[in-house]
Design a protein around this motif. Structure first.
Motif, PDB file in Angstrom:
ATOM      1  N   SER A 160      33.550  50.395  60.828  1.00 52.04           N
ATOM      2  CA  SER A 160      34.050  50.986  62.048  1.00 52.04           C
ATOM      3  C   SER A 160      34.265  52.650  61.717  1.00 52.04           C
ATOM      4  O   SER A 160      34.313  53.338  60.704  1.00 52.04           O
ATOM      5  N   PHE A 161      33.590  53.256  62.995  1.00 52.76           N
ATOM      6  CA  PHE A 161      33.637  54.722  62.896  1.00 52.76           C
ATOM      7  C   PHE A 161      34.131  55.040  64.536  1.00 52.76           C
ATOM      8  O   PHE A 161      33.499  55.169  65.327  1.00 52.76           O
ATOM      9  N   ASN A 162      35.551  54.962  64.602  1.00 52.84           N
ATOM     10  CA  ASN A 162      36.254  55.468  65.883  1.00 52.84           C
ATOM     11  C   ASN A 162      36.465  56.859  66.136  1.00 52.84           C
ATOM     12  O   ASN A 162      36.415  57.862  65.042  1.00 52.84           O
ATOM     13  N   PHE A 163      36.412  57.162  67.243  1.00 53.77           N
ATOM     14  CA  PHE A 163      36.550  58.488  67.870  1.00 53.77           C
ATOM     15  C   PHE A 163      37.985  58.781  68.607  1.00 53.77           C
ATOM     16  O   PHE A 163      38.079  57.865  69.504  1.00 53.77           O
ATOM     17  N   THR A 164      38.672  59.697  67.958  1.00 55.55           N
ATOM     18  CA  THR A 164      39.742  60.101  68.753  1.00 55.55           C
ATOM     19  C   THR A 164      39.825  61.357  69.483  1.00 55.55           C
ATOM     20  O   THR A 164      39.523  62.245  68.926  1.00 55.55           O
ATOM     21  N   ILE A 165      40.155  61.283  70.850  1.00 57.19           N
ATOM     22  CA  ILE A 165      40.477  62.751  71.433  1.00 57.19           C
ATOM     23  C   ILE A 165      41.837  62.679  71.702  1.00 57.19           C
ATOM     24  O   ILE A 165      42.865  61.987  72.207  1.00 57.19           O
ATOM     25  N   THR A 166      42.345  63.713  71.225  1.00 57.24           N
ATOM     26  CA  THR A 166      43.778  64.269  71.270  1.00 57.24           C
ATOM     27  C   THR A 166      44.008  65.079  72.636  1.00 57.24           C
ATOM     28  O   THR A 166      43.535  66.009  72.904  1.00 57.24           O
ATOM     29  N   ALA A 167      44.944  64.774  73.265  1.00 58.68           N
ATOM     30  CA  ALA A 167      45.608  65.837  74.403  1.00 58.68           C
ATOM     31  C   ALA A 167      44.178  65.616  75.436  1.00 58.68           C
ATOM     32  O   ALA A 167      43.622  66.766  75.443  1.00 58.68           O
ATOM     33  N   SER A 168      43.950  64.734  75.806  1.00 58.98           N
ATOM     34  CA  SER A 168      42.462  64.664  76.741  1.00 58.98           C
ATOM     35  C   SER A 168      42.648  65.551  77.728  1.00 58.98           C
ATOM     36  O   SER A 168      43.617  65.900  78.372  1.00 58.98           O
ATOM     37  N   GLN A 169      41.434  66.002  78.212  1.00 55.84           N
ATOM     38  CA  GLN A 169      41.210  66.963  79.362  1.00 55.84           C
ATOM     39  C   GLN A 169      40.133  66.298  80.267  1.00 55.84           C
ATOM     40  O   GLN A 169      39.350  65.498  79.904  1.00 55.84           O
ATOM     41  N   VAL A 170      40.311  66.817  81.400  1.00 57.66           N
ATOM     42  CA  VAL A 170      39.434  66.362  82.532  1.00 57.66           C
ATOM     43  C   VAL A 170      37.940  66.592  82.001  1.00 57.66           C
ATOM     44  O   VAL A 170      36.946  65.613  82.187  1.00 57.66           O
ATOM     45  N   VAL A 171      37.641  67.469  81.495  1.00 62.60           N
ATOM     46  CA  VAL A 171      36.170  67.826  80.913  1.00 62.60           C
ATOM     47  C   VAL A 171      35.954  66.805  79.922  1.00 62.60           C
ATOM     48  O   VAL A 171      34.443  66.856  79.373  1.00 62.60           O
ATOM     49  N   ASP A 172      36.531  66.179  79.324  1.00 62.35           N
ATOM     50  CA  ASP A 172      36.440  65.166  78.387  1.00 62.35           C
ATOM     51  C   ASP A 172      35.813  63.805  79.184  1.00 62.35           C
ATOM     52  O   ASP A 172      35.205  63.042  78.280  1.00 62.35           O
ATOM     53  N   SER A 173      35.867  63.813  80.266  1.00 62.11           N
ATOM     54  CA  SER A 173      35.184  62.742  81.092  1.00 62.11           C
ATOM     55  C   SER A 173      33.755  62.436  81.023  1.00 62.11           C
ATOM     56  O   SER A 173      33.106  63.308  81.351  1.00 62.11           O
ATOM     57  N   ALA A 174      33.310  61.282  80.340  1.00 58.93           N
ATOM     58  CA  ALA A 174      31.787  61.324  79.931  1.00 58.93           C
ATOM     59  C   ALA A 174      31.613  60.003  79.486  1.00 58.93           C
ATOM     60  O   ALA A 174      32.644  59.281  79.355  1.00 58.93           O
ATOM     61  N   VAL A 175      30.228  59.674  79.361  1.00 61.57           N
ATOM     62  CA  VAL A 175      30.090  58.250  78.656  1.00 61.57           C
ATOM     63  C   VAL A 175      30.028  58.895  77.148  1.00 61.57           C
ATOM     64  O   VAL A 175      29.036  59.855  76.876  1.00 61.57           O
ATOM     65  N   TYR A 176      30.601  58.038  76.090  1.00 65.61           N
ATOM     66  CA  TYR A 176      30.436  58.364  74.660  1.00 65.61           C
ATOM     67  C   TYR A 176      29.589  57.236  74.202  1.00 65.61           C
ATOM     68  O   TYR A 176      30.098  55.970  74.242  1.00 65.61           O
ATOM     69  N   PHE A 177      28.649  57.735  73.192  1.00 58.13           N
ATOM     70  CA  PHE A 177      27.762  56.589  72.546  1.00 58.13           C
ATOM     71  C   PHE A 177      27.752  56.950  71.041  1.00 58.13           C
ATOM     72  O   PHE A 177      28.173  57.984  70.385  1.00 58.13           O
ATOM     73  N   CYS A 178      28.023  55.711  70.425  1.00 52.17           N
ATOM     74  CA  CYS A 178      27.954  55.581  68.862  1.00 52.17           C
ATOM     75  C   CYS A 178      26.669  55.099  68.681  1.00 52.17           C
ATOM     76  O   CYS A 178      26.149  54.440  69.096  1.00 52.17           O
ATOM     77  N   ALA A 179      26.241  55.657  67.389  1.00 49.41           N
ATOM     78  CA  ALA A 179      24.792  55.352  66.952  1.00 49.41           C
ATOM     79  C   ALA A 179      24.595  55.228  65.627  1.00 49.41           C
ATOM     80  O   ALA A 179      25.505  55.743  64.908  1.00 49.41           O
ATOM     81  N   LEU A 180      23.571  54.738  65.264  1.00 53.05           N
ATOM     82  CA  LEU A 180      23.320  54.321  63.688  1.00 53.05           C
ATOM     83  C   LEU A 180      22.158  54.498  63.185  1.00 53.05           C
ATOM     84  O   LEU A 180      21.098  54.308  64.173  1.00 53.05           O
ATOM     85  N   SER A 181      21.694  55.100  62.144  1.00 57.97           N
ATOM     86  CA  SER A 181      20.315  55.299  61.849  1.00 57.97           C
ATOM     87  C   SER A 181      20.117  54.926  60.053  1.00 57.97           C
ATOM     88  O   SER A 181      21.086  54.948  59.446  1.00 57.97           O
ATOM     89  N   LYS A 182      19.024  54.616  59.812  1.00 54.88           N
ATOM     90  CA  LYS A 182      18.694  54.462  58.455  1.00 54.88           C
ATOM     91  C   LYS A 182      18.980  55.913  57.501  1.00 54.88           C
ATOM     92  O   LYS A 182      19.014  56.841  58.322  1.00 54.88           O
ATOM     93  N   PHE A 183      19.156  55.879  56.502  1.00 53.83           N
ATOM     94  CA  PHE A 183      19.397  56.899  55.809  1.00 53.83           C
ATOM     95  C   PHE A 183      18.232  57.812  55.103  1.00 53.83           C
ATOM     96  O   PHE A 183      18.443  58.899  55.256  1.00 53.83           O
ATOM     97  N   THR A 184      17.326  56.996  54.660  1.00 51.29           N
ATOM     98  CA  THR A 184      16.338  57.568  54.183  1.00 51.29           C
ATOM     99  C   THR A 184      14.840  57.685  54.957  1.00 51.29           C
ATOM    100  O   THR A 184      14.846  57.124  55.894  1.00 51.29           O
ATOM    101  N   GLY A 185      14.241  58.683  54.566  1.00 51.81           N
ATOM    102  CA  GLY A 185      12.711  58.682  55.521  1.00 51.81           C
ATOM    103  C   GLY A 185      12.964  59.691  56.662  1.00 51.81           C
ATOM    104  O   GLY A 185      13.967  60.159  56.898  1.00 51.81           O
ATOM    105  N   GLY A 186      11.800  59.992  57.223  1.00 51.76           N
ATOM    106  CA  GLY A 186      11.633  60.691  58.275  1.00 51.76           C
ATOM    107  C   GLY A 186      11.507  59.865  59.719  1.00 51.76           C
ATOM    108  O   GLY A 186      11.484  58.684  59.791  1.00 51.76           O
ATOM    109  N   GLY A 187      12.204  60.338  60.752  1.00 52.97           N
ATOM    110  CA  GLY A 187      11.842  59.939  61.947  1.00 52.97           C
ATOM    111  C   GLY A 187      12.509  58.616  62.212  1.00 52.97           C
ATOM    112  O   GLY A 187      12.204  57.646  63.030  1.00 52.97           O
TER     113      GLY A 187
END
Lengths: 114, 116
Positions: B74-101
């Protein structure tokens, strides 16, 4: 100074037409990408180029043809547009190599096929 | 194959509340990268953080903090004392470690609405 810029921002066209989207980055990166975001906001890789060479091609219909004239540019040409091609297309760039792969995205091109 | 799951489709909070966005991932790789991106209503994708798989230290940046737990994938994301400007879609993503592209495998996103 926009780091990754895409043109146009909006593209409205008829089914069957051919259209192109251009992407340029001024970050000095050597790898560029195209992603598609569908109507449910799902993002999926389409292509990736490293130093003008195609390195990722994810089961995309061959109506889509990317072209990279140099490592700062990656264009996307779409032939015979279909309704299902309507989406937001994002260009991104990064450096290659372990530890350098943060991808920075353009503002997106919203394609609407009527 | 790599997979990212963001089970929370939409979260609504009142300004100043704390909010945690969940991200669970699957990969056969022993080393990999995890990312969070923000997509505000204007539509662009903004990079927030990258974490490599062998660094389980939590990270704090202003009101944002990230909790990476390899044991629970798991890789969870916490926003403390949220603000209206935080309104958005938030994406979590994963990539391989080695190599390019290396491609980013995205989750389906969590729409966060912060109201007054």
């Amino acid at each position: 100074d926009t780091a990754v810029s895409q043109t146009p921002k909006y593209l409205v066209t008829q089914m069957g037409n051919d259209k192109s989207i251009k992407c340029e980055q001024n970050l000095g990166h050597d790898t560029m990408y195209w992603y598609k975001q569908d109507s449910k906001k799902f993002l999926k890789i389409m292509f990736s180029y490293n130093n003008k060479e195609l390195i990722i091609n994810e089961t995309v219909p061959n109506r889509f043809s990317p072209k990279s004239p140099d490592k700062a540019h990656l264009n996307l040409h779409i032939n015979s547009l279909e309704l299902g091609d309507s989406a937001v297309y994002f260009c991104a760039s990064s450096l290659s190599g372990t530890g350098k792969n943060i991808q920075y995205f353009g503002a997106g091109t919203r394609l609407s096929v009527l | 194959a790599q997979k990212v799951t963001q089970a929370q489709t939409e979260i609504s909070v009142v300004e100043k509340e704390d909010v945690t966005l969940d991200c669970v991932y699957e990969t056969r790789d022993t080393t990999y990268y995890l990312f969070w991106y923000k997509q505000p209503p204007s539509g662009e994708l903004v990079f927030l953080i990258r974490r490599n798989s062998f660094d389980e230290q939590n990270e704090i940046s202003g009101r944002y903090s990230w909790n990476f737990q390899k044991s629970t994938s798991s890789f969870n994301f916490t926003i403390t004392a949220s603000q209206v400007v935080d309104s958005a879609v938030y994406f979590c993503a994963l990539s391989k470690f080695t190599g390019g592209g290396n491609k980013l495998t995205f989750g389906t996103g969590t729409q966060l609405k912060v109201e007054l």
